[in-house]
Design a protein around this motif. Structure first.
Motif, PDB file in Angstrom:
ATOM      1  N   THR A   1       9.009  10.183  -5.709  1.00 26.54           N
ATOM      2  CA  THR A   1       8.749   9.225  -6.786  1.00 26.54           C
ATOM      3  C   THR A   1       8.844   7.790  -6.266  1.00 26.54           C
ATOM      4  OG1 THR A   1       9.782  10.832  -8.229  1.00 26.54           O
ATOM      5  CG2 THR A   1       9.368   8.668  -9.159  1.00 26.54           C
ATOM      6  N   ASN A   2       7.829   7.010  -6.557  1.00 27.74           N
ATOM      7  CA  ASN A   2       7.785   5.637  -6.051  1.00 27.74           C
ATOM      8  C   ASN A   2       8.546   4.651  -6.927  1.00 27.74           C
ATOM      9  OD1 ASN A   2       4.323   6.281  -5.311  1.00 27.74           O
ATOM     10  ND2 ASN A   2       6.083   6.570  -3.973  1.00 27.74           N
ATOM     11  N   ILE A   3       8.424   4.851  -8.235  1.00 27.84           N
ATOM     12  CA  ILE A   3       9.126   3.952  -9.156  1.00 27.84           C
ATOM     13  C   ILE A   3      10.035   4.803 -10.034  1.00 27.84           C
ATOM     14  CG2 ILE A   3       8.884   2.187 -10.954  1.00 27.84           C
ATOM     15  CD1 ILE A   3       5.933   1.856  -9.970  1.00 27.84           C
ATOM     16  N   VAL A   4      11.314   4.606  -9.912  1.00 32.36           N
ATOM     17  CA  VAL A   4      12.264   5.392 -10.699  1.00 32.36           C
ATOM     18  C   VAL A   4      12.848   4.512 -11.796  1.00 32.36           C
ATOM     19  CG1 VAL A   4      14.564   6.442 -10.642  1.00 32.36           C
ATOM     20  CG2 VAL A   4      12.857   7.115  -8.960  1.00 32.36           C
ATOM     21  N   ILE A   5      12.795   5.028 -13.020  1.00 38.20           N
ATOM     22  CA  ILE A   5      13.429   4.334 -14.146  1.00 38.20           C
ATOM     23  C   ILE A   5      14.589   5.210 -14.572  1.00 38.20           C
ATOM     24  CG2 ILE A   5      13.083   3.407 -16.463  1.00 38.20           C
ATOM     25  CD1 ILE A   5      10.073   3.341 -15.736  1.00 38.20           C
TER      26      ILE A   5
ATOM     27  N   LYS B   1      -1.615   2.266 -14.988  1.00 43.37           N
ATOM     28  CA  LYS B   1      -2.385   3.500 -14.858  1.00 43.37           C
ATOM     29  C   LYS B   1      -3.526   3.440 -13.841  1.00 43.37           C
ATOM     30  CE  LYS B   1      -5.599   2.993 -18.694  1.00 43.37           C
ATOM     31  NZ  LYS B   1      -5.932   3.501 -20.023  1.00 43.37           N
ATOM     32  N   ASN B   2      -3.895   2.243 -13.418  1.00 48.09           N
ATOM     33  CA  ASN B   2      -4.954   2.162 -12.410  1.00 48.09           C
ATOM     34  C   ASN B   2      -4.430   2.198 -10.978  1.00 48.09           C
ATOM     35  OD1 ASN B   2      -7.079   1.867 -14.390  1.00 48.09           O
ATOM     36  ND2 ASN B   2      -6.176  -0.134 -14.808  1.00 48.09           N
ATOM     37  N   HIS B   3      -3.123   2.163 -10.864  1.00 46.48           N
ATOM     38  CA  HIS B   3      -2.520   2.306  -9.532  1.00 46.48           C
ATOM     39  C   HIS B   3      -2.240   3.786  -9.265  1.00 46.48           C
ATOM     40  CE1 HIS B   3      -1.777  -1.943  -8.584  1.00 46.48           C
ATOM     41  NE2 HIS B   3      -1.535  -2.119  -9.865  1.00 46.48           N
ATOM     42  N   GLU B   4      -1.981   4.083  -8.000  1.00 50.56           N
ATOM     43  CA  GLU B   4      -1.762   5.498  -7.667  1.00 50.56           C
ATOM     44  C   GLU B   4      -0.294   5.863  -7.484  1.00 50.56           C
ATOM     45  OE1 GLU B   4      -4.881   4.786  -5.063  1.00 50.56           O
ATOM     46  OE2 GLU B   4      -5.723   4.680  -7.077  1.00 50.56           O
ATOM     47  N   PHE B   5       0.598   4.965  -7.807  1.00 49.04           N
ATOM     48  CA  PHE B   5       2.011   5.267  -7.563  1.00 49.04           C
ATOM     49  C   PHE B   5       2.507   6.325  -8.541  1.00 49.04           C
ATOM     50  CE2 PHE B   5       1.515   0.508  -7.427  1.00 49.04           C
ATOM     51  CZ  PHE B   5       1.075   0.494  -6.119  1.00 49.04           C
ATOM     52  N   SER B   6       3.568   7.007  -8.119  1.00 47.98           N
ATOM     53  CA  SER B   6       4.200   7.953  -9.032  1.00 47.98           C
ATOM     54  C   SER B   6       5.404   7.274  -9.666  1.00 47.98           C
ATOM     55  CB  SER B   6       4.635   9.200  -8.276  1.00 47.98           C
ATOM     56  OG  SER B   6       5.484   8.847  -7.212  1.00 47.98           O
TER      57      SER B   6
ATOM     58  N   LEU C   1      10.876   6.214  -2.596  1.00 47.50           N
ATOM     59  CA  LEU C   1      11.297   5.245  -3.610  1.00 47.50           C
ATOM     60  C   LEU C   1      11.044   3.808  -3.161  1.00 47.50           C
ATOM     61  CD1 LEU C   1      12.841   4.818  -6.320  1.00 47.50           C
ATOM     62  CD2 LEU C   1      14.921   4.652  -4.955  1.00 47.50           C
ATOM     63  N   GLY C   2      10.262   3.094  -3.968  1.00 49.39           N
ATOM     64  CA  GLY C   2       9.971   1.702  -3.656  1.00 49.39           C
ATOM     65  C   GLY C   2      10.610   0.736  -4.634  1.00 49.39           C
ATOM     66  N   ALA C   3      10.711   1.160  -5.883  1.00 48.97           N
ATOM     67  CA  ALA C   3      11.297   0.283  -6.906  1.00 48.97           C
ATOM     68  C   ALA C   3      12.163   1.089  -7.863  1.00 48.97           C
ATOM     69  CB  ALA C   3      10.192  -0.418  -7.677  1.00 48.97           C
ATOM     70  N   LEU C   4      13.217   0.429  -8.301  1.00 53.27           N
ATOM     71  CA  LEU C   4      14.206   1.097  -9.141  1.00 53.27           C
ATOM     72  C   LEU C   4      14.474   0.207 -10.350  1.00 53.27           C
ATOM     73  CD1 LEU C   4      16.177   3.501  -9.051  1.00 53.27           C
ATOM     74  CD2 LEU C   4      17.754   2.060  -7.776  1.00 53.27           C
TER      75      LEU C   4
ATOM     76  N   GLN D   1       0.839  -1.205   0.000  1.00 57.85           N
ATOM     77  CA  GLN D   1       0.000   0.000   0.000  1.00 57.85           C
ATOM     78  C   GLN D   1       0.875   1.256   0.000  1.00 57.85           C
ATOM     79  OE1 GLN D   1      -3.891   0.071   0.129  1.00 57.85           O
ATOM     80  NE2 GLN D   1      -2.886  -1.404  -1.197  1.00 57.85           N
ATOM     81  N   TRP D   2       1.747   1.270  -0.958  1.00 54.73           N
ATOM     82  CA  TRP D   2       2.738   2.335  -1.066  1.00 54.73           C
ATOM     83  C   TRP D   2       2.089   3.677  -1.378  1.00 54.73           C
ATOM     84  CZ3 TRP D   2       7.381   0.512   0.311  1.00 54.73           C
ATOM     85  CH2 TRP D   2       8.483   1.350   0.175  1.00 54.73           C
ATOM     86  N   THR D   3       2.589   4.728  -0.770  1.00 62.54           N
ATOM     87  CA  THR D   3       2.101   6.080  -1.095  1.00 62.54           C
ATOM     88  C   THR D   3       3.289   6.993  -1.388  1.00 62.54           C
ATOM     89  OG1 THR D   3       2.292   6.915   1.153  1.00 62.54           O
ATOM     90  CG2 THR D   3       0.224   5.802   0.574  1.00 62.54           C
ATOM     91  N   ALA D   4       2.976   8.192  -1.836  1.00 62.25           N
ATOM     92  CA  ALA D   4       4.035   9.154  -2.163  1.00 62.25           C
ATOM     93  C   ALA D   4       4.955   9.370  -0.960  1.00 62.25           C
ATOM     94  CB  ALA D   4       3.423  10.469  -2.604  1.00 62.25           C
TER      95      ALA D   4
END
Ligand code: ADP
Ligand code: MG
Length: 800
Positions: A186-190, A161-166, A137-140, A130-133
């Motif tokens: 940012t939750n997911i950084v590429i 797009k249906n999730h709320e992560f950034s 950073l949760g995933a890289l 239940q990750w939020t802003a």
């Protein structure tokens, strides 16, 4: 007055009464909302628990649809909306392990769907938590190139797009400060490795202590030499409790690599390990052996015979792409040409990338920055103009076609000296490739046209010289000497094929040659063989020279091979456009069909002969013209000595067809060349330059963070700097051949350009674009004053 007061008091009282009631109701509504929200949240938690319970029961063999896996509704909806229903093999086989939190090494052929194999578990992991802003950073996801990072980001936006992560894209060529302001939310950084490390070092608010998942896409590339230090430094900053996923078509098996990432009992998933071949079954692969000086003709002939196709052509270095892109545009082959390499400004790179995505027929000239991961739709052909560094590079290059069940064709062009070594390597890697023959007589000869172009334009000639030197350098720096032997190349013929009358002098080669012959003299038994040590010392010297010119280097610059690059083994790419319709496509389509063994054997003899005669007379004309022009050019050298001598002291002199040139002062001075280019850029377009600088300061990057929830199919371009404003000049100054039908949406990361050598590409013949760094630095010929004087006097003496 009393009456009056009563009358006015009433509405106030009434109002206050009403206000109290309103506030009371509002409170009740809020309370209800709160409880409902809480209930939603609780429901979600129950759902999560249900899903997690099913993790241990996952049976990949029985799973046919994505919905057969315990995935969240949001992810399933995203997949369905993006038309993904059934998992591919790699997705099917890895999904269970990744959901269970295992470290995974995934290997599957190019185009087999590895991207979703790591994006799905990322979404599920953050959903479970239940990750939020607030959680940061949760995933890289680490990508070797900006284009691949961008592509992955787009896929993530689509399926997530249906999730709320950034999600955020952190790549070079953009404004660091803007990224810094957003990255901590940012939750997911590429990202690309260099840029990420820069943030780790410089952005105080950025920390990765919460990181749950680390993904290395194209893992073997990220783990290879070019990124060693960067990756080690990144990993040091990551918590060891994270889950790590490694994906590639050519997966690393090095225990040392895995130790570096401290993988915990990883699961190896090698989907095609037992497969007969390592490349897609739908890919038809051939190679031709072609002399170096015939390669340009060969490419032109190929293009003329595949006018309706979508083709990627791989080159060894940026300068080759830059030069050949320009001349090929001028040759008007009848098909759009684009170019992609690491020396382009970031905006241009994105523009070209998107352009090529949307084209149905076009040729993309690229360096190896386009070799990995890119999923351009419906590419028909991959032509390798220059031999790949190794079999893995070959596999990734050809993997740009024949993706996800589609068909594709690949043609590798090898020099006679490269054939045995390279084919042996490919066979060892289980690449099925056939030899086909080219009839040199059937090649369309473009040399006289190039001669004429170069005679008309000094700049073009300089580009040809740079192309020549760069190519030789790239061959020289290749590690595998069984395949790459620069001393076997016929330099005068090669120079001629590029339109150069005389082969530029290549200082490093001369030195190497001297050493080589020195060694041969010392040791007559080993004649002609230069010792490993000798070569190593030269190579080190050469690399040293190159790296001197690099100041702030990001990963892509390392990858982008060029004169100024130290990592010359890893080339880069450029994109520019050109389009010209040709009426008689069909004739040429029959002319060259590489699929057939007699590809270049066609029956239109008589016409060919006629063409040849015509060409010959044109050739003679061109030669005459060239001669005339050379004299004019030579004069220019004297009157504008600073300009000419400063850029290519060695080349300039070498190219002037004058045997009396001063040998002593010849040599390559890349620094001087760069300086001259910068100076020239300013000279050519000072106003444009200033405008660009202004833009640079004004335009801010805005798309770094995107919220996945509610993301539309298309990236909202309004969040980006206006590409028209930013690169108006660029496109308006595009080569005359730049596609007029470039209807593709122009998206961009940013116009910011903070990498020193991510220079503005010059896309117009005879006109240079300002570079970001152009400053009025003193010009340096690379020679001493006395030498300069001596040279000028000498030249004056011989021509006046
Ligand atoms: P790889 O990383 O293995 O080279 P990609 O992840 O880029 O491959 O996927 C290749 C192509 O296959 C992409 O165009 C992608 O949209 C498509 N693809 C991936 N997974 C699926 C799937 N489950 N169903 C249909 N198409 C898919
Ligand atoms: Mg991939």
């Amino acid at each position: 007055p009393g009456k009056e007061t009563q009358i006015t008091d009433d509405p106030v009282k009434n109002f206050e009464k009403w206000k109290r009631k309103y506030n009371k109701t509002k409170k009740i509504v809020k309370r209800v909302q709160k409880t409902t929200k809480k209930r939603d949240w609780e429901v979600e938690r129950e759902n999560i628990q249900k899903l997690v319970k099913k993790y241990s029961e996952i049976n990949p063999k029985e799973a046919v649809k994505f919905s057969d896996f315990p995935l969240s509704k949001k992810t399933l909806k995203g997949l369905l909306e993006a038309q993904y229903r059934q998992p591919t093999e790699i997705q099917r086989q890895t999904i269970g392990f990744t959901l269970q939190g295992r470290d995974v090494l995934g290997a599957a052929k190019t185009g087999s769907g590895k991207t979703l194999a790591f994006l799905i578990p990322i979404l599920e992991c953050l959903y479970r938590e239940q990750w939020t802003a607030m959680d940061g950073l949760g995933a890289l996801i680490i990508s070797p190139t900006r284009e691949l990072a961008y592509q992955t980001y787009e896929v993530l936006r689509k399926v997530g797009k249906n999730h709320e992560f950034s999600a955020g894209l952190v790549i070079g060529g953009k404004d660091l400060k803007d990224e810094s302001e957003k990255i901590h939310r940012t939750n997911i950084v590429i990202c690309t490795p260099g840029r990420l490390l820069q943030h780790m070092d410089e952005t105080a608010t950025f920390h990765a202590s919460n990181l749950h998942m680390l993904v290395l896409d194209e893992a073997d590339r990220i783990l290879d030499m070019g990124f060693t230090d960067t990756l080690n430094a990144i990993v040091e900053n990551l918590p060891t409790t994270r889950q790590t996923l490694l994906f590639s078509a050519t997966q690393t098996r090095s225990v040392r690599d895995l130790a570096r990432l401290s993988l915990k009992n990883p699961e190896y998933v090698w989907v095609h390990e037992q497969a007969k071949f390592s490349t897609p079954a739908t890919l038809e692969q051939n190679y031709v052996v072609c002399e170096l000086h015939q390669k340009v003709n060969m490419l032109f002939s190929f293009m003329r015979s595949h006018l309706k196709k979508k083709i990627i052509v791989f080159f060894a270095c940026c300068k080759e792409v830059q030069y050949l892109f320009r001349v090929f545009c001028r040759l008007r082959p009848g098909i759009s040409i684009l170019a992609l390499h690491g020396k382009q400004q970031q905006m241009k790179r994105v523009e070209v990338y998107n352009d090529f995505v949307h084209k149905t027929s076009a040729v993309l000239f690229a360096t190896d920055i386009a070799a990995r991961g890119l999923d351009f739709p419906a590419v028909n052909w991959v032509l390798q103009f220059d031999c790949p560094e190794d079999a893995n590079t070959y596999i990734h290059r050809v993997g740009r076609t024949a993706r996800y069940k589609e068909g594709g064709e690949a043609l590798l062009v090898l020099l006679p000296s490269e054939e045995n070594g390279m084919i042996a390597q490919l066979q060892e890697k289980k690449v099925p490739i056939n030899k086909i023959k080219v009839n040199p007589e059937k090649l369309v000869c473009v040399q006289q046209k190039l001669d004429a172009f170069l005679a008309q334009e000094k700049e073009q000639k300089e580009r040809a010289q740079r192309c020549f030197v760069s190519y030789l350098r790239s061959v020289y720096l290749m590690k595998n000497k069984d395949v790459f032997d620069v001393f076997q190349l016929k330099l005068p013929e090669y120079a001629m094929s590029l339109g150069l009358a005389v082969a530029p002098r290549v200082r490093f080669l001369n030195k190497a040659q001297q050493q080589k012959s020195g060694v041969a003299q010392d040791d007559s038994g080993a004649a002609g063989r230069v010792s490993e040590d000798e070569l190593k010392s030269f190579t080190a010297q050469l690399k040293g020279e190159c790296s001197k010119s690099q100041s702030s280097q990001s990963e892509e610059e390392e990858e982008d091979d060029d004169d100024e690059e130290k990592e010359s083994l890893k080339p880069a790419a450029l994109l520019c456009g050109f389009n010209e319709e040709d009426e008689d496509d069909q004739k040429d389509l029959d002319l060259l069909t590489v699929k057939r063994k007699d590809v270049f054997n066609i029956n239109e003899e008589s016409q060919d002969d006629e063409n040849k005669k015509q060409k010959e007379s044109k050739f003679t004309d061109a030669k005459k013209m060239q001669k005339k022009n050379f004299k004019v050019n030579t004069k220019k050298i004297f009157t504008e000595d600073g300009e000419v001598v400063q850029q290519w002291p060695p080349l300039q002199r070498a190219v002037v067809p004058d045997e009396e040139e001063d040998e002593e002062t010849s040599g390559i001075n890349m620094e001087a060349a760069k300086e001259r280019l910068r100076k020239e850029d300013q000279e050519f377009d000072k106003i444009e330059y200033r405008r660009k600088i202004k833009e640079k300061h004004r335009v801010r990057l805005t798309e770094v963070v995107a919220y996945l929830s509610g993301a539309d199919e298309e990236f909202d371009p309004s969040t980006l700097p206006d590409p028209d404003k930013v690169c108006n000049s660029e496109s308006s100054e595009e080569e005359e051949g730049h596609s007029s039908d470039r209807g593709g949406k122009k998206r961009s990361f940013s116009s910011e350009d903070d990498d020193s050598d991510d220079e503005v590409q010059q896309t117009q013949v005879g006109r240079k674009k300002p570079r970001k760094e152009s400053t009025a630095t003193p010009l340096d010929t690379g020679l001493s004053l006395a030498e300069d004087e001596e040279l000028v006097l000498h030249l004056l003496g011989s021509h006046s």
